[in-house]
Scaffold this active site. Structure first.
Site, PDB file in Angstrom:
ATOM      1  N   GLU A  99      -8.055 -73.197   0.104  1.00  0.00           N
ATOM      2  CA  GLU A  99      -8.819 -73.981  -0.859  1.00  0.00           C
ATOM      3  C   GLU A  99      -8.223 -75.358  -1.165  1.00  0.00           C
ATOM      4  OE1 GLU A  99     -11.760 -73.152  -2.184  1.00  0.00           O
ATOM      5  OE2 GLU A  99     -11.777 -71.320  -0.976  1.00  0.00           O
ATOM      6  N   SER A 374     -31.003 -27.841 -47.961  1.00  0.00           N
ATOM      7  CA  SER A 374     -30.095 -26.760 -48.374  1.00  0.00           C
ATOM      8  C   SER A 374     -28.729 -26.821 -47.704  1.00  0.00           C
ATOM      9  CB  SER A 374     -30.742 -25.401 -48.086  1.00  0.00           C
ATOM     10  OG  SER A 374     -31.866 -25.197 -48.920  1.00  0.00           O
TER      11      SER A 374
END
Length: 621
Positions: A99, A374
């Site tokens: 690169e 309940s």
């Protein structure tokens, strides 16, 4: 003749002045351009220093170390950061050779490379080379868009010069190798190495693998190893030849790597699980650290959870079975939520906030929105009575139709026995004794007892209707499981939690759960309540929750109570219970219950779902 000479002289002078003006303008433009190049980049970099701190995908893992999620970054990819010291020298040298060969000798712009690119492009009559340095690529990727025009190239050069002034070569290369897009949603060489080769330790990369990685940036979509063509291999061989030319590898090493076939890592077989659980994890982690959800997702954190993957899988498998749920309504599906926790540690082992959960959706497991019916009686009626020492499971309670001012509770079946024991009242879920008992114990003591179990009731709930689970706002399955876990653990309160530990990107531990416990209620209260709740499962309303081990628990139902609709129509179905190992809470119902969308099934359906999930989750224990 003199007139002609004069005219010629004037023409020459005019041309000279024009040329001079043009030269001055040219010099001014050049100076302006140089000023722009040297100022723009510094301004942009100085204004956006946050771009020099790369986001990193955070990772969420289960209690056994299984990776549950690698959280994608906003650009919909994954990045795992690595310091240069973690990378092999051959990897760094290869990227530089491919690169930017003169990386350490230029100051951001490689004028030799630019000249070569211009010459080659001119000779070929097309743009085939760019001459961009690593610093320019970093400048483009961090600060600019992908537009191909002259101004962007000038801006790129300007930012590259600014980066070279602000950062060392070491830092520029580190940022580049962690920022560069490597195809298939991977950012940086570390993420790519793991994705394409299953390698997490970069220093264990082989020559072929390094060449393959260095081949990618030129064309991430066509040169990544998973691309279905010969291009990745051809590009890899070109990189290997560059490595040989630069003296990075021997000829023998190059030939061996050329002939090495790429083998992708074995694909993971595990399914994605725990969407609701992970939402709860991120909320808890944010509360614990004070960091936003986005910061937690992009900061490279490792969040270790309490999830038991076997239990979570068992839960989700059962939730995919429509036979375990009541029929859907006219235009809505019956929803459900469930939480499983280990009452010995407080860890939430499994959780789902719906039948088809996905990230960001309503998490019904943690939202205080449903009436417990309940199933609230052990928490607000019978638990406080046992704790007072004035009552035992054998205590005789009145079972009479009684009005408490404007509040007139009724037994569900309209039958009143005159009197019954506390044990039978809970077993058969009789309403009248429960309300009477709450009245005798006192609201303040009962509400204080609930608080010891992790349920803080607001002022609006300071009335007798809470005896039957009629709450102003409602409650979540998580809080119900937390409360029952105190009964299951001999009276100890251990905070329900999904997060064990949080580490930052450097491995520093930011948080570790402190496994504190406190004796919330008397051990004898927990013991007696457990005996009563086992009786509910063995002989009473919770029979469908029975397993091949002791189970204690309580059902809960809230009625629809709409004019013109059957009294058998229900809004909420609950079962909250526990085995010697784990506590779980199940809720079923519609998000919005109306005349077209309600349930006629009873709470036994929730008890059956509890049994289906827990029988799988506890298998082998």
């Amino acid at each position: 003749m003199n007139g002609l000479q004069t005219a010629m002289k004037r023409k020459v002078m005019r041309s000279f002045y024009v040329a001079f003006d043009l030269a001055v303008i040219g010099v001014v433009l050049v100076l302006a351009g140089l000023f722009y190049v040297h100022q723009y980049g510094g301004f942009i970099v100085g204004r956006h220093p946050e771009k020099l701190v790369l986001q990193e995908s955070s990772v969420v893992v289960a209690s056994d170390g299984t990776v549950l999620r690698k959280i994608p970054l906003p650009e919909s990819g994954y990045r795992a950061m690595a310091e240069l010291e973690e990378m092999p020298e051959l990897l760094k040298a290869t990227f530089l050779a491919v690169e930017d060969r003169r990386f350490y000798s230029h100051q951001g712009l490689d004028y030799t490379g630019i000249t070569r690119a211009l010459w080659n492009n001119t000779m070929r009559m097309k743009v085939s080379e760019g001459g961009s340095t690593i610093t320019q690529q970093l400048a483009r990727n961090l600060f600019l868009n992908r537009d191909q025009n002259m101004l962007r190239k000038v801006n790129e050069a300007s930012i590259a010069l600014a980066l070279e002034k602000r950062l060392s070569k070491h830092d520029i290369l580190r940022l580049y190798l962690n920022q560069i897009y490597m195809g298939d949603g991977q950012y940086g060489v570390k993420a790519a190495a793991e994705h394409y080769f299953g390698v997490t330790d970069l220093k264990k990369l082989e020559i072929m693998q390094i060449a393959a990685l260095a081949a990618i940036p030129k064309g991430p979509s066509i040169y990544n190893p998973l691309s279905d063509s010969e291009l990745p291999r051809e590009r890899r061989e070109l990189v290997l030849s560059i490595m040989r030319q630069r003296g990075l590898i021997t000829r023998e090493e190059m030939l061996a790597a050329v002939h090495e076939e790429y083998m992708p890592p074995a694909a993971t077989k595990s399914k994605t699980i725990g969407a609701s659980y992970l939402d709860a994890v991120m909320k808890e982690a944010s509360d614990l650290t004070g960091k936003s959800r986005e910061d937690l997702q992009t900061g490279g954190y490792t969040i270790v959870t309490a999830m038991n993957t076997a239990a979570q899988s068992a839960l989700e498998e059962s939730f995919r079975n429509p036979d375990l749920f009541p029929p859907d309504g006219k235009d809505r599906q019956v929803e459900s939520a469930m939480v499983i926790m280990d009452h010995r540690t407080g860890e939430v082992l499994a959780l789902t906030g719906g039948r088809n959960p996905s990230a960001g959706n309503l998490n019904r497991a943690v939202v205080d929105a449903r009436q417990p019916g309940s199933s609230f009686k052990p928490i607000i009626d019978y638990g406080p009575a046992l704790e007072s020492g004035l009552y035992t499971p054998e205590s005789v309670l009145p079972d009479l139709k009684t009005a408490y001012g404007s509040y007139k509770p009724e037994n569900l079946n309209g039958v009143y026995r005159g009197q019954t024991t506390m044990k039978v009242a809970l077993q058969e879920s009789i309403n009248a004794p429960a309300v009477w008992l709450l009245k005798q114990v006192g609201l303040s003591k009962a509400i204080g007892f609930a608080a010891k179990l992790g349920i803080d009731l607001p002022e609006e709930d300071h009335n007798l209707s809470i005896a039957l689970g009629g709450l102003h706002q409602g409650i979540s399955p998580l809080k119900m499981a937390q409360a029952y876990s105190v009964f299951a653990s001999g009276g100890f309160f251990r905070e329900a939690h999904t997060v064990r530990q949080i580490k930052d990107s450097k491995g520093k531990v930011l948080y570790t759960h402190d496994s504190k416990q406190r004796q919330a209620i008397k051990p004898v209260t927990a013991e007696r309540m457990t005996a009563m709740l086992r009786n509910v499962v063995n002989e009473g309303t919770g029979k469908k929750a029975r397993l091949n081990r002791p189970v204690a628990g309580k059902t809960g139902t809230t009625q629809l109570d709409l004019a013109g609709i059957s009294r058998k129509a229900n809004r909420d179905l609950w079962f909250v219970g526990y085995t010697p190992e784990w506590t779980a809470a199940v809720w079923m119902g519609f998000d919005r219950t109306d005349k077209d969308n309600y349930m006629t099934a009873g709470s036994g359906q929730a008890a059956a779902l509890f049994a289906a999930v827990m029988s799988k989750a506890l298998k082998g224990r």
